[in-house]
Write an enzyme that holds these catalytic residues in place. Sequence first.
Site, short mmCIF file in Angstrom:
data_model
loop_
_atom_site.label_atom_id
_atom_site.label_comp_id
_atom_site.label_asym_id
_atom_site.label_seq_id
_atom_site.Cartn_x
_atom_site.Cartn_y
_atom_site.Cartn_z
N ARG A 76 34.70 0.09 0.60
CA ARG A 76 33.30 -0.33 0.56
C ARG A 76 32.41 0.90 0.68
O ARG A 76 32.62 1.74 1.55
CB ARG A 76 32.97 -1.30 1.71
CG ARG A 76 33.76 -2.59 1.69
CD ARG A 76 33.29 -3.49 0.55
NE ARG A 76 34.01 -4.74 0.52
CZ ARG A 76 34.97 -5.04 -0.34
NH1 ARG A 76 35.37 -4.15 -1.23
NH2 ARG A 76 35.55 -6.22 -0.31
N GLU A 79 -1.68 2.40 6.24
CA GLU A 79 -1.71 2.20 4.79
C GLU A 79 -2.96 1.48 4.31
O GLU A 79 -3.55 1.86 3.31
CB GLU A 79 -0.47 1.42 4.32
CG GLU A 79 0.80 2.21 4.41
CD GLU A 79 1.97 1.51 3.76
OE1 GLU A 79 1.82 0.36 3.30
OE2 GLU A 79 3.05 2.13 3.74
N GLU A 116 1.27 12.11 4.63
CA GLU A 116 1.20 13.18 3.64
C GLU A 116 2.09 12.82 2.45
O GLU A 116 3.23 12.37 2.62
CB GLU A 116 1.68 14.50 4.26
CG GLU A 116 1.51 15.68 3.33
CD GLU A 116 1.91 16.99 3.98
OE1 GLU A 116 2.38 17.86 3.24
OE2 GLU A 116 1.78 17.13 5.21
N GLU A 166 1.57 10.34 0.42
CA GLU A 166 1.51 8.90 0.14
C GLU A 166 0.21 8.60 -0.60
O GLU A 166 -0.87 8.97 -0.16
CB GLU A 166 1.56 8.12 1.45
CG GLU A 166 1.68 6.63 1.30
CD GLU A 166 1.90 5.92 2.62
OE1 GLU A 166 2.61 4.91 2.61
OE2 GLU A 166 1.37 6.37 3.66
N ALA A 210 3.75 -2.21 3.97
CA ALA A 210 5.10 -2.19 4.54
C ALA A 210 5.45 -0.77 4.92
O ALA A 210 4.79 0.18 4.50
CB ALA A 210 6.10 -2.73 3.52
N GLY A 248 24.41 -6.39 -1.00
CA GLY A 248 25.63 -5.91 -1.62
C GLY A 248 25.91 -4.43 -1.39
O GLY A 248 27.05 -4.00 -1.51
N ARG A 278 6.52 3.76 -7.44
CA ARG A 278 7.86 3.78 -6.84
C ARG A 278 8.76 4.58 -7.76
O ARG A 278 9.12 4.14 -8.85
CB ARG A 278 8.38 2.36 -6.62
CG ARG A 278 7.58 1.58 -5.58
CD ARG A 278 7.56 2.29 -4.25
NE ARG A 278 7.02 1.44 -3.19
CZ ARG A 278 7.03 1.78 -1.92
NH1 ARG A 278 7.52 2.95 -1.54
NH2 ARG A 278 6.54 0.97 -1.02
N PHE A 322 26.82 10.95 2.60
CA PHE A 322 25.53 11.61 2.41
C PHE A 322 24.65 11.31 3.61
O PHE A 322 24.57 10.16 4.04
CB PHE A 322 24.85 11.11 1.13
CG PHE A 322 23.44 11.62 0.95
CD1 PHE A 322 23.21 12.92 0.51
CD2 PHE A 322 22.36 10.81 1.25
CE1 PHE A 322 21.91 13.39 0.37
CE2 PHE A 322 21.06 11.27 1.09
CZ PHE A 322 20.84 12.57 0.66
#
Length: 185
Positions: A43, A102, A144, A146, A82, A121, A70, A21
């Site tokens: 993997r 931010e 935009e 956010e 962040a 992982g 989120r 993807f």
Amino acid sequence: MSEPLGADPLEEVELASELVFDGRLLKVRRDRVRLPDGAEGGREYIRHPGAVAIVAQLPDGALVFERQFRYPLRRAFLEIPAGKLDAGEEPLACARRELREEAGYEASDWYYLGVMHPCIGYSDERIELFLARGLTQVGNALDEGEFLELLSLSPAEAEAAVHDGRITDGKTISALFRALPLLRG
């Protein structure tokens, strides 16, 4: 065949790699690997461009936090400023940009706290951690689409929020842990 000196006896060697993807942010790969015992295995993992996270300390000693929805977990989280690295961007430049965009602050003093790997992982993501001090408010410029709320917590309140479960975000916990010795003087 003998191993070269210093080779990690747990290393897995890529034999083949396939892009499964190719998204705007994430790339998913499926690899065939040689395992430490010589057998082959598979993997699947996510390639991520990397990110930064900033513990930003206001002149009164409080820390800047964001409350942001989120989507994967369908709820808002309390976290530090962040954002992801743009192609070729240096981590400190990204941290300066993200704090400005931010939270609306610029900082005169920057301290590198280290790196954390949030999902070892299944992803190669790394997050470079910074402490920013000497903040001056200059106004934010959110991307935009956010949306977030800004708030502040004292270092003690932030630490308590980790322990009582109000802060569960891994980058925020890691950055606070790394920053606390500096915040305590």
